[in-house]
Design a protein around this motif. Structure first.
Motif, PDB file in Angstrom:
ATOM      1  N   PHE A  38       0.658  -1.141  -0.061  1.00  0.00           N
ATOM      2  CA  PHE A  38      -0.190  -0.549   0.323  1.00  0.00           C
ATOM      3  C   PHE A  38       1.037   0.889   0.267  1.00  0.00           C
ATOM      4  CE2 PHE A  38      -3.154  -2.984   2.110  1.00  0.00           C
ATOM      5  CZ  PHE A  38      -3.972  -3.099   1.623  1.00  0.00           C
ATOM      6  N   ASP A  39      -0.062   2.535  -0.522  1.00  0.00           N
ATOM      7  CA  ASP A  39       0.960   3.573  -0.283  1.00  0.00           C
ATOM      8  C   ASP A  39       0.852   4.223   0.677  1.00  0.00           C
ATOM      9  OD1 ASP A  39       1.783   3.998  -3.532  1.00  0.00           O
ATOM     10  OD2 ASP A  39      -0.025   5.047  -4.037  1.00  0.00           O
ATOM     11  N   MET A  40       1.941   4.756   1.253  1.00  0.00           N
ATOM     12  CA  MET A  40       1.896   5.172   2.432  1.00  0.00           C
ATOM     13  C   MET A  40       2.351   6.466   2.334  1.00  0.00           C
ATOM     14  SD  MET A  40       1.359   3.939   5.182  1.00  0.00           S
ATOM     15  CE  MET A  40       1.196   1.470   5.469  1.00  0.00           C
ATOM     16  N   PHE A  41       1.982   7.735   3.436  1.00  0.00           N
ATOM     17  CA  PHE A  41       2.372   9.366   2.352  1.00  0.00           C
ATOM     18  C   PHE A  41       4.570   9.835   3.165  1.00  0.00           C
ATOM     19  CE2 PHE A  41      -1.866   9.954   4.243  1.00  0.00           C
ATOM     20  CZ  PHE A  41      -2.543  11.106   2.654  1.00  0.00           C
ATOM     21  N   PRO A  42       4.668  10.405   2.741  1.00  0.00           N
ATOM     22  CA  PRO A  42       6.152  10.215   2.976  1.00  0.00           C
ATOM     23  C   PRO A  42       6.547  10.180   4.242  1.00  0.00           C
ATOM     24  CG  PRO A  42       5.495  11.062   1.493  1.00  0.00           C
ATOM     25  CD  PRO A  42       4.187  10.827   1.801  1.00  0.00           C
ATOM     26  N   LYS A  52      -6.645   0.508  -3.912  1.00  0.00           N
ATOM     27  CA  LYS A  52      -7.296  -1.080  -3.866  1.00  0.00           C
ATOM     28  C   LYS A  52      -5.904  -1.780  -3.914  1.00  0.00           C
ATOM     29  CE  LYS A  52     -11.626   0.765  -4.353  1.00  0.00           C
ATOM     30  NZ  LYS A  52     -12.602   0.851  -5.382  1.00  0.00           N
ATOM     31  N   ARG A  53      -6.219  -2.933  -3.002  1.00  0.00           N
ATOM     32  CA  ARG A  53      -5.241  -4.103  -3.540  1.00  0.00           C
ATOM     33  C   ARG A  53      -5.502  -5.076  -3.148  1.00  0.00           C
ATOM     34  NH1 ARG A  53      -2.214  -0.430  -5.820  1.00  0.00           N
ATOM     35  NH2 ARG A  53      -0.364   0.701  -5.547  1.00  0.00           N
ATOM     36  N   GLU A  54      -5.417  -6.174  -3.629  1.00  0.00           N
ATOM     37  CA  GLU A  54      -5.902  -7.486  -3.570  1.00  0.00           C
ATOM     38  C   GLU A  54      -5.057  -8.298  -2.286  1.00  0.00           C
ATOM     39  OE1 GLU A  54      -6.182  -9.828  -6.949  1.00  0.00           O
ATOM     40  OE2 GLU A  54      -8.354  -9.092  -7.603  1.00  0.00           O
ATOM     41  N   ILE A  55      -5.470  -8.606  -1.627  1.00  0.00           N
ATOM     42  CA  ILE A  55      -5.783  -9.333  -0.169  1.00  0.00           C
ATOM     43  C   ILE A  55      -6.315 -11.161   0.183  1.00  0.00           C
ATOM     44  CG2 ILE A  55      -5.401  -9.097   2.691  1.00  0.00           C
ATOM     45  CD1 ILE A  55      -3.520  -7.113   0.912  1.00  0.00           C
ATOM     46  N   LYS A  56      -5.035 -11.713   0.761  1.00  0.00           N
ATOM     47  CA  LYS A  56      -5.392 -13.239   0.148  1.00  0.00           C
ATOM     48  C   LYS A  56      -6.512 -13.214   1.869  1.00  0.00           C
ATOM     49  CE  LYS A  56      -4.876 -16.192  -1.618  1.00  0.00           C
ATOM     50  NZ  LYS A  56      -3.365 -17.786  -2.451  1.00  0.00           N
ATOM     51  N   ARG A  71     -10.984  -6.999  -3.005  1.00  0.00           N
ATOM     52  CA  ARG A  71     -10.053  -5.878  -3.318  1.00  0.00           C
ATOM     53  C   ARG A  71     -10.349  -4.957  -2.153  1.00  0.00           C
ATOM     54  NH1 ARG A  71      -7.608  -4.442  -7.430  1.00  0.00           N
ATOM     55  NH2 ARG A  71      -8.885  -2.526  -7.680  1.00  0.00           N
ATOM     56  N   CYS A  72      -9.226  -4.476  -1.079  1.00  0.00           N
ATOM     57  CA  CYS A  72      -9.533  -3.718   0.314  1.00  0.00           C
ATOM     58  C   CYS A  72      -8.668  -2.146  -0.533  1.00  0.00           C
ATOM     59  CB  CYS A  72      -8.507  -4.368   1.110  1.00  0.00           C
ATOM     60  SG  CYS A  72      -9.339  -5.803   1.439  1.00  0.00           S
ATOM     61  N   THR A  73      -8.461  -1.414   0.631  1.00  0.00           N
ATOM     62  CA  THR A  73      -8.182  -0.080   0.433  1.00  0.00           C
ATOM     63  C   THR A  73      -7.897  -0.188   2.205  1.00  0.00           C
ATOM     64  OG1 THR A  73     -10.090   1.547   1.111  1.00  0.00           O
ATOM     65  CG2 THR A  73      -8.925   1.517  -0.801  1.00  0.00           C
ATOM     66  N   LEU A  74      -6.694   0.752   2.660  1.00  0.00           N
ATOM     67  CA  LEU A  74      -5.877   0.517   3.852  1.00  0.00           C
ATOM     68  C   LEU A  74      -6.072   2.077   4.736  1.00  0.00           C
ATOM     69  CD1 LEU A  74      -3.979  -0.649   6.066  1.00  0.00           C
ATOM     70  CD2 LEU A  74      -2.323  -0.026   4.975  1.00  0.00           C
ATOM     71  N   ASP A  75      -6.492   1.671   5.745  1.00  0.00           N
ATOM     72  CA  ASP A  75      -6.623   3.369   6.499  1.00  0.00           C
ATOM     73  C   ASP A  75      -5.806   2.945   7.807  1.00  0.00           C
ATOM     74  OD1 ASP A  75      -7.154   5.956   6.909  1.00  0.00           O
ATOM     75  OD2 ASP A  75      -9.752   5.541   7.027  1.00  0.00           O
ATOM     76  N   ILE A  76      -6.532   4.233   8.765  1.00  0.00           N
ATOM     77  CA  ILE A  76      -6.291   4.457  10.716  1.00  0.00           C
ATOM     78  C   ILE A  76      -7.171   4.250  11.423  1.00  0.00           C
ATOM     79  CG2 ILE A  76      -5.070   4.304  12.493  1.00  0.00           C
ATOM     80  CD1 ILE A  76      -1.986   4.345  10.550  1.00  0.00           C
ATOM     81  N   LYS A  77      -7.839   4.063  11.837  1.00  0.00           N
ATOM     82  CA  LYS A  77      -8.843   4.434  12.515  1.00  0.00           C
ATOM     83  C   LYS A  77      -9.426   3.580  13.770  1.00  0.00           C
ATOM     84  CE  LYS A  77     -12.973   3.326   9.149  1.00  0.00           C
ATOM     85  NZ  LYS A  77     -13.987   2.975   8.802  1.00  0.00           N
TER      86      LYS A  77
END
Length: 105
Positions: A38-42, A52-56, A71-77
């Motif tokens: 996943f892309d992360m802020f620098p 969106k990325r595929e996760i098994k 297909r998922c997106t990643l966040d912190i919450k």
């Protein structure tokens, strides 16, 4: 592709559409795994949340267990208690957008 073991209750809730997110603790172990796909802020461990990325997801451990790819997106919450999160605790949160494959389910 990243494979995450998931407890049966949550595994089948996701498959049925009753649970739309999966939670992982914010720890170096998951940070290193998620940073690979996943892309992360620098200069941070904060996901951008747009890719969106595929996760098994596998119901437990072992290659013979039921699994699906989503297909998922990643966040912190903070997570929802009814989906297994502790109140007020922040998690890496995988939002499930669509299930693309199933095996043994």
């Amino acid at each position: 592709m990243l494979t995450l073991p998931t407890i049966g209750k949550w595994f089948y809730m996701i498959l049925s559409g009753g649970k739309g997110e999966e939670y992982r603790e914010i720890k170096p172990y998951y940070t290193s795994r998620f940073k690979k796909i996943f892309d992360m802020f620098p200069h941070s461990n904060i996901p951008c949340g747009t890719d969106k990325r595929e996760i098994k997801f596998r119901n437990g451990y072992g290659k013979d267990k039921p699994e699906f790819v989503a297909r998922c997106t990643l966040d912190i919450k903070t997570g929802r208690e009814e989906w297994g999160a502790e109140p007020g605790k922040e998690y890496y949160t995988l939002k499930i957008h669509e299930i693309t494959e199933r095996s043994g389910c």
